[in-house]
Design a protein around this motif. Structure first.
Motif, short mmCIF file in Angstrom:
data_model
loop_
_atom_site.label_atom_id
_atom_site.label_comp_id
_atom_site.label_asym_id
_atom_site.label_seq_id
_atom_site.Cartn_x
_atom_site.Cartn_y
_atom_site.Cartn_z
N LYS A 175 1.08 4.40 7.63
CA LYS A 175 -0.28 4.00 7.31
C LYS A 175 -0.76 5.00 6.16
N ALA A 176 -0.45 6.29 6.44
CA ALA A 176 -0.94 7.26 5.40
C ALA A 176 -0.10 6.81 4.11
N LEU A 177 1.15 6.47 4.14
CA LEU A 177 1.82 6.24 3.01
C LEU A 177 1.45 5.27 2.26
N CYS A 178 0.94 4.08 3.07
CA CYS A 178 0.24 3.10 2.53
C CYS A 178 -1.08 3.30 1.69
N GLN A 179 -1.66 4.21 2.52
CA GLN A 179 -3.11 4.45 1.72
C GLN A 179 -2.83 5.58 0.54
N LEU A 180 -1.80 6.21 0.39
CA LEU A 180 -1.62 7.16 -0.69
C LEU A 180 -1.17 6.11 -1.66
N PHE A 181 -0.26 5.20 -1.45
CA PHE A 181 0.32 4.40 -2.51
C PHE A 181 -0.93 3.52 -3.05
N GLY A 182 -1.89 2.93 -2.31
CA GLY A 182 -2.99 2.24 -2.76
C GLY A 182 -3.94 3.22 -3.79
N GLU A 183 -3.98 4.53 -3.26
CA GLU A 183 -4.77 5.68 -3.97
C GLU A 183 -4.27 5.89 -5.46
N ARG A 184 -2.87 6.04 -5.28
CA ARG A 184 -1.85 6.24 -6.43
C ARG A 184 -2.12 5.15 -7.43
N LEU A 185 -1.81 3.78 -7.04
CA LEU A 185 -2.10 2.68 -7.93
C LEU A 185 -3.42 2.49 -8.54
N ALA A 186 -4.43 2.64 -7.67
CA ALA A 186 -5.89 2.66 -8.33
C ALA A 186 -6.14 3.91 -9.20
N ASN A 187 -5.65 4.90 -9.18
CA ASN A 187 -5.96 6.10 -9.94
C ASN A 187 -4.97 5.89 -11.40
N LEU A 188 -3.86 5.33 -11.11
CA LEU A 188 -3.02 4.95 -12.38
C LEU A 188 -3.58 3.81 -13.04
N ALA A 189 -4.16 2.78 -12.32
CA ALA A 189 -4.69 1.70 -13.14
C ALA A 189 -5.92 2.19 -13.79
N LEU A 190 -6.79 3.07 -13.40
CA LEU A 190 -7.88 3.43 -14.11
C LEU A 190 -7.47 4.31 -15.50
N LYS A 191 -6.51 5.14 -15.21
CA LYS A 191 -6.17 5.90 -16.33
C LYS A 191 -5.30 5.08 -17.23
N LEU A 192 -4.71 4.18 -17.02
CA LEU A 192 -3.78 3.45 -17.84
C LEU A 192 -4.73 2.41 -18.76
N ALA A 193 -5.89 2.08 -17.91
CA ALA A 193 -6.77 1.06 -18.68
C ALA A 193 -7.56 1.81 -19.74
N ASP A 194 -7.76 3.29 -19.78
CA ASP A 194 -8.50 3.89 -20.74
C ASP A 194 -8.02 3.70 -22.06
#
Ligand SMILES: Cc1cc2nc3c(=O)[nH]c(=O)nc-3n(C[C@H](O)[C@H](O)[C@H](O)COP(=O)(O)O)c2cc1C
Length: 201
Positions: free
Chosen positions: A182-201
């Protein structure tokens, strides 16, 4: 009309609910990040009957994905049960309809990764995750996995890999997601979300 938030598309197939549970946990990880949301979408089964069709909304689980769900995402997580060491046909079938997005480059430069569930512990989680990455690379997406700086990756005795989140469900689907999975799933979601915001800049 309020402006729509960017979203991480969590696109999956699940017959018995195990991969769906991984998708839910990844969605929770995305929800930890401000300014972006999770969109969970599933894909229908593939029928050997070429005339068969399903209603546009499934009886249970996430709505079926549309092509525009995929085209307009800021990040992508694809999930499938392992079938003979590879992704299941319904997800592959959906991906095989995305040639137009490949031609237009709609997904180029966006972050993406994969998740899976297996019946047996050494039944092909890593081969499934790695082969699920091939279409993502062809689409020009930037791959995201999981780092060993997170202790869950070293401590897990079930699923969870540097190639992406995974779950060992047991041959009778009897095992719930572990706290590490569960923790790794949540970390994965968090990483993808942060990367998506950064890359969209
Ligand atoms: C046709 C078929 C092939 C499968 N192949 C594998 C396999 O190669 N390795 C494995 O560990 N489990 C295999 N399984 C078991 C599923 O991966 C496992 O039950 C998974 O947790 C189901 O996920 P779901 O609940 O999201 O459908 C297979 C199941 C089916 C029906």
């Amino acid at each position: 009309m309020p402006e729509q938030l960017p979203y991480v598309l969590i696109l999956y197939y699940s017959r018995n609910g195990q991969t769906a549970e991984l998708a839910t946990q990844i969605g929770r990880g995305v929800a930890k990040v401000n300014g972006i949301e999770a969109r969970l979408r599933s894909v229908p089964v593939v029928s050997p009957d070429t005339e068969a069709s399903l209603p546009p909304v499934p009886d249970a689980g996430a709505p079926f994905a549309s092509k525009s769900d995929l085209a307009n995402c800021a990040g992508l997580a694809i999930g499938s049960p392992t079938r003979f060491g590879n992704m299941a046909a319904p997800l592959k079938h959906f991906l095989d309809t995305t040639g137009d997005l490949w031609v237009s480059g709609a997904l180029v430069g966006k972050p993406a990764g994969a998740f899976t569930s297996t019946g047996s512990l050494h039944g092909g989680q890593e081969t499934t995750l790695l082969t699920m990455m091939m279409p993502l690379l062809h689409h020009g997406m930037l791959l995201c996995g999981l780092p060993y700086t997170d202790k869950n990756l070293s401590e897990t005795t079930t699923g969870g890999t540097p190639y992406g989140p995974s779950h060992w469900a047991g041959t009778a689907e009897q095992l719930p997601l572990s706290k590490h999975e569960k923790a790794l799933c949540q970390l994965f979601g968090e990483r993808l979300a942060n990367l998506a915001l950064k890359l969209a800049d």
